[in-house]
Design a protein around this motif. Structure first.
Motif, PDB file in Angstrom:
ATOM      1  N   ASP A  33      -1.753   5.362  -3.198  1.00 56.26           N
ATOM      2  CA  ASP A  33      -3.028   4.624  -2.563  1.00 56.26           C
ATOM      3  C   ASP A  33      -3.771   5.128  -1.196  1.00 56.26           C
ATOM      4  O   ASP A  33      -5.020   5.125  -1.131  1.00 56.26           O
ATOM      5  CB  ASP A  33      -2.622   3.113  -2.051  1.00 56.26           C
ATOM      6  N   LEU A  34      -2.980   5.863  -0.678  1.00 58.75           N
ATOM      7  CA  LEU A  34      -3.636   6.233   0.753  1.00 58.75           C
ATOM      8  C   LEU A  34      -2.732   7.379   1.234  1.00 58.75           C
ATOM      9  O   LEU A  34      -1.668   7.372   1.233  1.00 58.75           O
ATOM     10  CB  LEU A  34      -3.321   4.994   1.695  1.00 58.75           C
ATOM     11  N   ILE A  49      -8.612   6.635   0.964  1.00 55.83           N
ATOM     12  CA  ILE A  49      -7.932   5.617   0.312  1.00 55.83           C
ATOM     13  C   ILE A  49      -8.770   5.107  -1.101  1.00 55.83           C
ATOM     14  O   ILE A  49     -10.037   5.629  -0.805  1.00 55.83           O
ATOM     15  CB  ILE A  49      -7.977   4.557   0.957  1.00 55.83           C
ATOM     16  N   VAL A  72       0.896  -1.000  -0.258  1.00 62.98           N
ATOM     17  CA  VAL A  72       0.139   0.023  -0.054  1.00 62.98           C
ATOM     18  C   VAL A  72       0.928   1.143   0.042  1.00 62.98           C
ATOM     19  O   VAL A  72       1.550   1.336   1.022  1.00 62.98           O
ATOM     20  CB  VAL A  72      -0.956   0.014   1.238  1.00 62.98           C
ATOM     21  N   VAL A 132       1.538   4.695   0.683  1.00 66.43           N
ATOM     22  CA  VAL A 132       1.303   5.623   1.891  1.00 66.43           C
ATOM     23  C   VAL A 132       2.111   6.933   1.570  1.00 66.43           C
ATOM     24  O   VAL A 132       3.117   7.019   1.636  1.00 66.43           O
ATOM     25  CB  VAL A 132       1.436   5.279   3.181  1.00 66.43           C
TER      26      VAL A 132
END
Length: 316
Positions: A88-89, A260, A38, A40
């Motif tokens: 993604d986030l 997200i 993921v 970030v």
């Protein structure tokens, strides 16, 4: 006839037996595919770094791989990267939804729950982005002035500041280009409180790190005596500044919340469950304290994040 029936039954039994043998030779389920890390990200300011580290440490502690893209850039840069699928986030603020969707006149943005609900609904519909549970803190934009100026000129609110500047009072503000140019930031304050800063009354600094703007005012860099600040800034009082109240409620509520991509959350639904108690732990005083540990005491953001998460029992 009976013989033919027995042959058919025998053939069926044989087929069932062969099928069972075949199944016994197969694994119970297909091997799980490894999930991609993921990605970030965060904004470039101190609190953005802190929130990003809190997210990464939480996910990693619970077995979710991450890719560190922290301090990627300003709001526009990080937001564009998320919409484009390059990250993604990242942690965003609910009040920025008014700016993202050109919806500044909607009163929902000045309410904690309503602002989050509106950002969540609009972003999911238009961009397939999901706003997760927000923190109770309100990191709204503010203007801070030196305490000596506040005392001598009796400045406690932005209305006081408006009268002081309009009357020819000496003021020079350190701020980011975003704060100066965005219609819901400095221009909104000026329109509501009847003052206008000239170009020579502004010290424009790169990025949105209020630790830099507040320090410029504290040290009177280039004649600065006021600074762009946030409601959760830790260094303000320690560095001899005071945040002016906003009696007209010009600013929206800026509650921090993870945002997200919907497809990533569908693959990793545990992310929402893991981050909910983390953000619930971040009230205003807590963020001020954590921000001050980084900006004033010089502590490493990763260590500050880990200490908070362990103290709250959110990671082992």
């Amino acid at each position: 006839m009976r013989w033919l029936l027995k042959r058919r039954l025998g053939l069926q039994s044989t087929l069932v037996w062969l099928a069972a043998l075949t199944l016994l030779g197969l694994p119970d389920a297909a091997p799980a595919q490894p999930q991609p890390a993921v990605r970030v990200a965060s904004k470039i300011d101190t609190e953005g770094l802190l929130l990003g580290e809190l997210i990464i440490r939480t996910l990693q502690a619970h077995g979710i791989k991450t890719e560190n893209r922290l301090q990627l850039g300003s709001t526009q840069i990080v937001r564009a990267a998320l919409v484009a699928g390059e990250i993604d986030l990242y942690p965003e603020y609910t009040g920025n939804g008014a700016f993202f969707f050109a919806d500044e006149k909607n009163p929902a943005w000045k309410n904690h729950a309503a602002g989050h609900a509106r950002a969540k609904a609009l972003d999911l519909e238009r961009n397939k982005l999901v706003w997760l549970q927000p923190a109770p803190a309100n990191n709204t934009w503010a203007i801070a002035v030196r305490q000596d100026l506040a005392r001598s000129q009796k400045l406690s609110t932005l209305a006081d500041l408006g009268r002081y500047v309009a009357g020819g009072g000496k003021l020079k503000l350190a701020a980011s280009a975003e704060f100066v140019e965005r219609p819901d930031a400095l221009p909104a304050f000026q329109a509501a409180y009847g003052f206008k800063l000239r170009q020579d009354q502004l010290l424009m600094l790169a990025g949105g790190d209020t630790a830099v703007t507040v320090r410029a005012a504290a040290e009177q860099t280039s004649g600065v005596n006021a600074a762009m600040a946030y409601g959760t800034d830790g260094p303000v009082a320690t560095l001899g500044l005071v945040i002016l109240e906003d009696p007209k409620g010009v600013q929206p509520v800026y509650a921090p919340a993870p945002v997200i991509r919907a497809d990533v959350l569908a693959r990793q639904p545990r992310i929402a469950t893991l981050l909910a108690p983390l953000f619930a732990s971040l009230d205003g005083p807590t963020l001020q304290r954590l921000n001050a540990q980084i900006a004033l005491e010089g502590q490493d953001a990763r260590k500050v994040a880990e200490a908070h998460l362990k103290a709250k029992g959110l990671i082992p």
